[in-house]
Design an enzyme around this catalytic site. Structure first.
Site, PDB file in Angstrom:
ATOM      1  CB  THR A  99      -6.519   8.561   0.041  1.00 38.10           C
ATOM      2  OG1 THR A  99      -5.602   8.488   1.147  1.00 38.10           O
ATOM      3  CG2 THR A  99      -6.217   7.477  -0.965  1.00 38.10           C
ATOM      4  CG  HIS A 137      -2.233   0.687   0.965  1.00 30.50           C
ATOM      5  ND1 HIS A 137      -2.348   1.836   0.216  1.00 30.50           N
ATOM      6  CD2 HIS A 137      -3.489   0.380   1.345  1.00 30.50           C
ATOM      7  CE1 HIS A 137      -3.611   2.206   0.161  1.00 30.50           C
ATOM      8  NE2 HIS A 137      -4.333   1.336   0.836  1.00 30.50           N
TER       9      HIS A 137
END
Length: 764
Positions: free
Chosen positions: A581, A452
């Site tokens: 994000t 990630h």
């Protein structure tokens, strides 16, 4: 020594008759082809750098400007207003150059400077245009005149045929919200989660922070925003991902699934051959920047492509002291070159052996004190050479002995097992530090596990969609299920990676494996396709599908736990340069009011009105997050600044310690054109998922496919008595049905008078 002899291009022997020179024509040919490929790549990179550097103009526009200036000069006009003459005066040229040549050279230099100024102006205009976000807040289907003009201008300044990174220099920087707005939105988001006393206490902490320390921290943050491309992303990558000391298996990595109902071939090696070939086709397009820039669906608005740079040849390298040496280590070496894969995919058996080159590598679990073990046992000798091969590889491949996702009487449980296998496997047969690992199962099923820190799921999903489509629809298989094409017998044999594992290292491996297996066994997973209705029916109710699902999740959680919780929905900030994000706090005052009204037995009209308000508020929060006005990344960066300054903030400390008991994410299909969901609905991916963020919470991913399918991936921990993935899944199903029943238009029943009129008409 056989490998060494094959590696040299020539051999010679000294004899009484002289020197006997033997050339290996095959080796020389390979050296020549390798050099040609290398130079070809350099030329492509240079060409793309020039095209991207002058975007939104084109290199050919330089010639147009030069010709236009020269043509104007020959009409005895001076478009430069004397600048060409000034340039001519200061030209360091020899006396042998004629006056006319000096004039032409000066005109060319002036034209070049004018061209560069025009490029800078166009890029600045495009950057200002892309900073306009009011269009996102307009009512759906109603576009203002300002927005229409804006769309036209964006099209004009966007140029033609942009490369993957063409927009990077024109994307705006992520803005820093004001302290006042962030604090206000934060307090509003936690109001439904706190009683009056707790909320009053938090309000007091927030007010003190806003009026004192907050302004000081904000000043440093604004300074960083002026200097850096993005004031969040580097700190987010370092402190949220790279400095984490826990295992990334389950806790950080995520997965993506294969087609839900179809296995293109039951032969594992054939599937691996075609699929790996597809990955390298994508990599070739990536290196040439031939991949189209991602955009917001249905618009001309580009998204940042910076994360694409690290898709391949990337791995995490651990540091020892509190994570200070943690960083992303990116190699440009090609462990498996494209040409070899192209040939190998034609031969099922050869491809099986070649793919297994990198497989003897998962000897360590991700939960080992990996930095110390790496420095002690893998920093020299054969272990270092083998480890380098893995970390320099384009990506990692696992050929799994198990069969997964066997759709039959036990189809629901098979999906759950499939998800767990992709998330953690057997804990020793994945390389979780690689940017991504691809798993091929014995029955031909496949999946992907993504790390990630280097990028977010949509980047890997884009790659995954391409390889799924290319594998099945372009490369294909023959009638026996093997890859199409002929066998190339001249390919070199693969080499097994060797390791020297000392007893004390083996003991550490065993201990770490036990910890990893305990973590994996604790994960409870439930994956189910919801097929009763989908996006099509939801849109008929004039509701955003994402808002509809989020409200269903709030209702399901409240029914299960009898309370509300802090809810995380991932949104993206890729409208900005190097954006990643932002968090949408889906549990709001409006959503909690709707849930309480529905559960309290309020009238349907009241519930519908409250639902509309809740869904509209959710869409507003999502748009604010996308446009840089979110809450959590701003508070996170303020907290980082406070740590650098060595000051404590009770407000920030409490905010960042709040657990996300419901962490959600939508996985949208980005390349719809690659799949025919009408004629071939079976060729659809089941989406992907991730582990629970909190020990007493849920991790939930959903994928909206076509008009009539929504796939859900739910995770939690067996060790928590309050969570159960299957029970929560049942609550979600019920909530979805209850909401659609509430919102669906009720057909009006004809009264008795109308029935009589109908009967008379029929008799006539």
């Amino acid at each position: 020594m056989a490998e060494a002899h094959q590696a040299v291009a020539f051999q010679f022997t000294v004899t009484p008759e002289g020197i006997d020179l033997q050339l290996s024509h095959q080796a020389l040919t390979e050296i020549y082809l390798s050099g040609m490929r290398s130079w070809k790549k350099r030329i492509i990179r240079l060409k793309n750098s020039v095209i991207t550097g002058v975007y939104p103009a084109s290199p050919s526009s330089w010639l147009f400007v030069v010709i236009a200036i020269l043509a104007t000069m020959y009409t005895r006009s001076d478009p430069s207003m004397g600048l060409i003459a000034k340039i001519q005066e200061h030209l360091p040229v020899s006396q042998s150059m004629s006056t006319q040549c000096q004039v032409v050279l000066s005109a060319v230099l002036f034209s070049t400077m004018l061209w560069l100024l025009l490029i800078f102006t166009m890029r600045l205009c495009l950057k200002q245009l892309l900073s306009y976000h009011r269009w996102m807040f307009e009512q759906h289907g109603k576009m203002s005149t300002t927005t229409k003009v804006w769309v036209a201008l964006v099209r004009i300044f966007s140029g033609r045929k942009p490369l993957l990174y063409s927009y990077q220099g024109s994307l705006p920087n992520l803005p820093v919200p004001t302290i006042k707005d962030t604090v206000k939105r934060y307090l509003e988001s936690v109001r439904p989660l706190m009683d009056d006393a707790k909320f009053e206490r938090m309000t007091k902490l927030a007010t003190e922070f806003e009026s004192s320390l907050g302004n000081r921290l904000q000043w440093y943050l604004k300074l960083k925003a002026l200097w850096a491309s993005n004031y969040v992303s580097d700190w987010w990558e370092e402190y949220v991902y790279l400095r984490g000391r826990g295992p990334i298996m389950v806790n950080s990595n995520y997965y993506g699934m294969d087609f839900l109902y179809v296995i293109p071939t039951p032969i594992q090696a054939a599937r691996a051959g075609n699929s790996i070939h597809a990955f390298f086709l994508y990599r070739r397009k990536l290196n040439k920047e031939e991949i189209k820039p991602s955009r917001i669906p249905g618009t001309v608005i580009p998204l940042c492509a910076a994360q694409c740079e690290r898709i391949f040849n990337t791995t995490r390298i651990p540091g020892e002291e509190n994570g200070k040496e943690l960083y992303m280590y990116t190699h440009l070496d090609r462990h498996i070159d494209t040409h070899s894969i192209k040939s190998h995919k034609r031969n099922t058996n050869t491809c099986f052996e070649y793919c297994s080159t990198d497989l003897y590598s998962c000897i360590l679990s991700t939960v080992i004190p990996w930095a110390k073990a790496r420095a002690k046992y893998f920093s020299s000798g054969v272990n270092k050479r083998s480890l380098d091969c893995i970390e320099r590889a384009a990506f990692f491949v696992t050929l799994d002995d198990d069969e997964q996702c066997v759709m039959g009487d036990d189809s629901a449980a098979s999906l759950d097992r499939y998800a767990k296998s992709l998330l953690h496997g057997k804990c020793y047969d994945r390389w979780f530090d690689k940017s991504f690992s691809v798993v091929y199962y014995k029955n031909g099923k496949k999946g992907i596990n993504g790390e990630h820190s280097w990028a977010d799921a949509p980047v890997v999903a884009h790659l995954w969609e391409y390889t799924l489509a290319t594998d099945s629809f372009q490369l294909g298989y023959n009638a026996e299920g093997h890859c199409k094409g002929e066998v190339d017998a001249s390919l070199p044999r693969p080499q097994k990676l060797n390791w020297e594992i000392l007893p004390e290292c083996e003991e550490q491996i065993s201990q770490s494996l036990a910890v990893a297996q305990a973590l994996a066994d604790d994960v409870d997973f439930h994956v189910f396709p919801f097929q009763d209705f989908g996006k099509g029916k939801i849109k008929k109710c004039r509701v955003s599908p994402d808002a509809f699902i989020q409200m269903a999740l709030q209702l399901a959680y409240y029914r299960e736990r009898g309370t509300f919780c802090l809810t995380y929905e991932a949104s993206m900030t890729r409208l900005f340069r190097e954006g990643r994000t932002e968090t949408v706090r889906s549990c709001s005052n409006e959503s909690s009011a709707f849930v309480r009204a529905l559960e309290g037995g309020e009238a349907a009209d009241v519930c519908r009105r409250l639902f509309r308000a809740a869904s509209e508020k959710h869409q507003l929060l999502y748009r604010l997050a996308m446009t840089g006005a979110g809450i959590d990344r701003h508070l996170f960066c303020l907290y980082v600044v406070s740590k650098y300054l060595g000051v404590e903030s009770p407000f920030l400390k409490e905010v960042l310690s709040e657990p996300w008991r419901l962490s959600t994410s939508q996985t949208p299909i980005q390349q719809v054109e690659l799949f025919d969901m009408v004629n071939h609905p079976e060729y659809i991916s089941c989406g992907g998922g991730f582990g629970p963020v909190a020990d007493d919470g849920y991790g939930l991913s959903y994928c909206i496919l076509g008009e009539n399918l929504i796939n859900f991936h739910i995770s939690c921990k067996h060790s928590c008595p309050d969570t159960d993935a299957h029970k929560f899944g049942a609550q979600i199903r019920k909530a979805l049905h209850d909401l659609i029943k509430l919102l669906s238009p009720i057909e009006k029943e004809p009264n008795k008078t109308e029935e009589k009129k109908m009967e008379v008409k029929k008799e006539l």
